[in-house]
Design a protein around this motif. Sequence first.
Motif, PDB file in Angstrom:
ATOM      1  N   ARG A 103       0.705  -1.731   0.065  1.00 39.40           N
ATOM      2  CA  ARG A 103      -0.276   0.052  -0.442  1.00 39.40           C
ATOM      3  C   ARG A 103       0.649   1.231   0.082  1.00 39.40           C
ATOM      4  O   ARG A 103       1.142   1.878  -0.778  1.00 39.40           O
ATOM      5  CB  ARG A 103      -1.288  -0.176   1.255  1.00 39.40           C
ATOM      6  CG  ARG A 103      -2.023  -0.940   0.942  1.00 39.40           C
ATOM      7  CD  ARG A 103      -3.220  -0.443   2.100  1.00 39.40           C
ATOM      8  NE  ARG A 103      -2.871  -0.377   3.529  1.00 39.40           N
ATOM      9  CZ  ARG A 103      -3.397  -1.691   4.755  1.00 39.40           C
ATOM     10  NH1 ARG A 103      -3.425  -2.817   3.600  1.00 39.40           N
ATOM     11  NH2 ARG A 103      -2.531  -1.469   5.357  1.00 39.40           N
ATOM     12  N   ARG A 104       2.076   1.206   1.354  1.00 37.32           N
ATOM     13  CA  ARG A 104       3.175   2.404   0.726  1.00 37.32           C
ATOM     14  C   ARG A 104       3.404   2.751  -0.487  1.00 37.32           C
ATOM     15  O   ARG A 104       3.479   4.033  -0.927  1.00 37.32           O
ATOM     16  CB  ARG A 104       3.956   1.585   2.193  1.00 37.32           C
ATOM     17  CG  ARG A 104       4.624   3.910   2.612  1.00 37.32           C
ATOM     18  CD  ARG A 104       6.051   3.119   3.404  1.00 37.32           C
ATOM     19  NE  ARG A 104       5.886   2.123   3.877  1.00 37.32           N
ATOM     20  CZ  ARG A 104       7.151   2.327   3.987  1.00 37.32           C
ATOM     21  NH1 ARG A 104       8.008   2.277   3.480  1.00 37.32           N
ATOM     22  NH2 ARG A 104       7.439   1.255   5.514  1.00 37.32           N
ATOM     23  N   TYR A 105       4.339   1.695  -1.295  1.00 35.76           N
ATOM     24  CA  TYR A 105       4.547   2.340  -2.489  1.00 35.76           C
ATOM     25  C   TYR A 105       3.449   2.525  -3.746  1.00 35.76           C
ATOM     26  O   TYR A 105       3.853   2.403  -4.836  1.00 35.76           O
ATOM     27  CB  TYR A 105       5.073   0.844  -2.992  1.00 35.76           C
ATOM     28  CG  TYR A 105       6.854   1.057  -2.215  1.00 35.76           C
ATOM     29  CD1 TYR A 105       7.922   1.527  -2.763  1.00 35.76           C
ATOM     30  CD2 TYR A 105       6.850   0.814  -0.961  1.00 35.76           C
ATOM     31  CE1 TYR A 105       8.994   1.561  -1.595  1.00 35.76           C
ATOM     32  CE2 TYR A 105       8.347   0.520  -0.012  1.00 35.76           C
ATOM     33  CZ  TYR A 105       9.346   1.132  -0.635  1.00 35.76           C
ATOM     34  OH  TYR A 105      10.840   1.165  -0.042  1.00 35.76           O
ATOM     35  N   GLY A 106       2.393   1.547  -3.781  1.00 33.59           N
ATOM     36  CA  GLY A 106       1.431   1.899  -4.072  1.00 33.59           C
ATOM     37  C   GLY A 106       1.633   0.327  -5.652  1.00 33.59           C
ATOM     38  O   GLY A 106       1.124   0.941  -7.017  1.00 33.59           O
ATOM     39  N   LEU A 107       2.031  -0.142  -5.214  1.00 37.29           N
ATOM     40  CA  LEU A 107       2.455  -1.236  -6.486  1.00 37.29           C
ATOM     41  C   LEU A 107       1.570  -2.107  -5.971  1.00 37.29           C
ATOM     42  O   LEU A 107       1.808  -2.791  -4.920  1.00 37.29           O
ATOM     43  CB  LEU A 107       4.350  -1.794  -5.592  1.00 37.29           C
ATOM     44  CG  LEU A 107       5.017  -0.821  -6.663  1.00 37.29           C
ATOM     45  CD1 LEU A 107       6.441  -0.591  -6.353  1.00 37.29           C
ATOM     46  CD2 LEU A 107       4.296  -0.812  -7.869  1.00 37.29           C
ATOM     47  N   GLU A 108       0.954  -3.230  -6.841  1.00 38.19           N
ATOM     48  CA  GLU A 108      -0.236  -4.181  -6.289  1.00 38.19           C
ATOM     49  C   GLU A 108       1.174  -5.704  -6.140  1.00 38.19           C
ATOM     50  O   GLU A 108       2.553  -6.230  -7.112  1.00 38.19           O
ATOM     51  CB  GLU A 108      -1.066  -4.728  -7.133  1.00 38.19           C
ATOM     52  CG  GLU A 108      -2.147  -5.495  -6.590  1.00 38.19           C
ATOM     53  CD  GLU A 108      -3.476  -5.591  -7.319  1.00 38.19           C
ATOM     54  OE1 GLU A 108      -4.479  -6.055  -6.530  1.00 38.19           O
ATOM     55  OE2 GLU A 108      -3.696  -5.263  -8.537  1.00 38.19           O
ATOM     56  N   VAL A 109       0.994  -6.048  -5.336  1.00 39.54           N
ATOM     57  CA  VAL A 109       1.439  -7.463  -4.940  1.00 39.54           C
ATOM     58  C   VAL A 109       0.948  -8.913  -4.437  1.00 39.54           C
ATOM     59  O   VAL A 109      -0.521  -9.085  -3.584  1.00 39.54           O
ATOM     60  CB  VAL A 109       2.240  -7.963  -3.645  1.00 39.54           C
ATOM     61  CG1 VAL A 109       3.215  -8.719  -3.747  1.00 39.54           C
ATOM     62  CG2 VAL A 109       3.705  -6.359  -3.348  1.00 39.54           C
ATOM     63  N   ALA A 110       1.015 -10.096  -5.407  1.00 37.66           N
ATOM     64  CA  ALA A 110       0.470 -11.373  -5.230  1.00 37.66           C
ATOM     65  C   ALA A 110       1.431 -11.992  -4.779  1.00 37.66           C
ATOM     66  O   ALA A 110       2.410 -11.970  -4.645  1.00 37.66           O
ATOM     67  CB  ALA A 110      -0.140 -11.752  -6.936  1.00 37.66           C
TER      68      ALA A 110
END
Lengths: 486, 351
Positions: free
Chosen positions: A362-369
Amino acid sequence: MSTAKQALVRSLRKILPEDAILTEAEELQPYECDGLSAYRCRPWLVVMPWTPEQVRAVLALCHEGGIPVVARGGGTGLSGGALPLENGVLLSLARLNRILAIDPENRIARVQPGVRNLAVSEAAQPYGLYYAPDPSSQIACTVGGNVAENAGGVHCLKYGLTVHNVLGLSFLTVAGEEVSVGSGGLDGPGLDILALMHGSEGLLGVVTEVTVRLLPFPESVQVLMAAFDDVTWAAEAVAGVIRAGLVPAGLEMMDRVAIEVVEDFVHAGYPVGAEAVLLCELDGPVTAVEEESARAAALLRQCGAYDVRVARDEAERRRFWAGRKAAFPAVGKITPDYYCMDGTIPRHRLAEVLTGIERLSRRYGLEVANVFHAGDGNLHPLIMYDASVSGELQRVERLGDEILALCVAVGGTITGEHGVGVEKLDGMCHQFDPQALEQFHAVKRAFDPEGLLNPGKAVPTLTRCAELGGMHVHHGNLPHSELERL
Amino acid sequence: MDRTSELKETIEAAIASRRPLCIVGGGSKNFYGRRSQGDPLSIAGHRGVVEYAPSELVITARAGTPLADLEQALAAEGQMLPFEPPRFGPATVGGAIAAGLSGPRRPFTGAVRDFVLGVKLLTGRGEVLSFGGQVMKNVAGFDLSRLLAGSLGTLGVILEVSLKVLPRPAVELTLSREVAIDRALDTMADWMGQSLPLSALAYEEPLLYVRLSGTERAVASAADRLGGERLAEGERFWESLREQQRPFFTEGNADLWRLSLPPAAPAPDLPGRMLLDWAGAQRWLRSLEDAQKIFRAAADLGGHATLFRSRGARHEVFQPLPESLAKLHRALKEAFDPHRILNPGRMYAEL
């Protein structure tokens, strides 16, 4: 072509057939990278020997000329371990692809390093035997590469890593001297150099023959799929199953993001909307599998699974696995780029680490699967991004670093199965203190005093760690204060 | 209980005075390996389980911890050391790892080194280093932890070790039947090629012993399938085999040799009595035959030999190494113990 290169090619032509030497730009291009395409380098030249004797001659020649050599198997590595050098030979072992013997009496196979992992099981199948280590890339990755990376796979919770399934190795030292370790029995004399070679990422020797252990096919295999609406409960279920004395053949987990992506891609029948799915495979004699499946199902429910499905037949079992196995390509479908991490953590910190990854995401605004080998704590967070967006790759790398730092902080490691290669050299500075790194270098020198085998990979120089500022500082004293810092 | 700094000082003093040290744990395996000259370095007081999380299947203990204490802690949680290290007396954890010996379960679950996840060691330079860790999968850096298993203290003093453990099987059952020795090897190979819940296979003339482990019904149905006599106290048999308390080991004056061979290898042409373990891959030989002949016979069959116990001289204990391999051994010794302080000569004269 430079004069030095011309001279080397002339010498190589005396010991190799014409088709074993690649020098033209278009021939060299496919070897610019391994499975980690973010790092590329056009090799100086590529040699593809046909026999171990030719490999020996190439090594001896390069050793004499002080030319560095990078060995390469299937090129499926994910950490840049086979990244070529612009001033060195890329030694492809792909043509050493013969299965030399299947010995059903002793349940072993002798194979050359370029044999694909899956080909070993295919050759052993008529005898009711198979080779247990099953990295996801097993259709393409080679046994020699598996040794270099100590590759794992879905089944290694129960059947171990490559190191647990190899009984003997022949390898060539940097000078081209042949060494055999292990034996046709279960151990060899002297120090366990067989174990040391595993995961050494091509820095200690070039493997020319591998003797692997074969196992009888389990009589029965069953898979359970459990859905959870809280990722923490799924993590606790993993501990619960193991604590109860079950050792599943595989225990894999996917989070919400991964489930949605995969279901959309292969329609495996996963419960979309679940926060986590666990796949639990049990194998062995029929009666044992029946008893253990029933126990596992009960345990998973007890740990909060709202839906537990036992595969009704072989087709459904395959479908459950198809989703897990297709997770990477599925993610590749929905994002222009993704970056695959490879940290291992103690299982009981799983919930905490997953929550931490979500916070960082969330902090980096990058989605992680998250798709991973839950049974052995080996995480593979996939960070989705778009490389064409300026600066995004750098953000991804920073997020990746933070995830690995989190793994180390909870007592884990920066790489469970993909290796350090060039990719995680900086991570090594976080995980090891300078004295430990120096011990690694001392071991490297014991095998390769001039540092000609795969130089610059796997173990960072102390200078590099100092520059990174990743050195451990004890009692306020900066170690190796004699080193230059840039 | 943590004697690390004291041990480190002793090594530093040994380096300064160039006086070698003989590492001593419980002293239970003094008979094993070549004799080493040096002042004793006792690790006995450096003991204690540092961490044990049963759901992690990992236990971490200091090297001087008695093996019996560790096994007791595991048993209390329904777990075990799957490699079943022999004790031969008051063994310590460090000694068990350094000796690298595994018991009857070895072909089915793995050897000592297969369960080593991490170590803290004291090198011959007096440095305290940590390698590996407490996780199942770890490929960061060279695997120096597993290298230490079976290194007989020649590379460093093991201070602490993290071991993977496994749950104890719900049920274990031992069967025996009478067969001739050549038939025994065939039967073992036949069973090993099937999906059976096996956990030990040995032959002591005239009986073939098999241990089954697993769930209740799986063990019962395998027992029906294999047949044979059920041993009332099966576990006692395996313990007496592992601890070498059977008459085969205790009676007579002949040397005890350990042959590590491909399991289906024919019986070596050597005089003496033979006992088979590890489904034929580990064969014990009581013989007075000349060492060179035994080394050669083992090598000819694709394996190697070790003079395990002898009342005579202990000059040639381990299979001689080809020069290319011996060279790497010398280089590794130099990398860990450049002053040759630790157990010099215990494994090979030059190590």
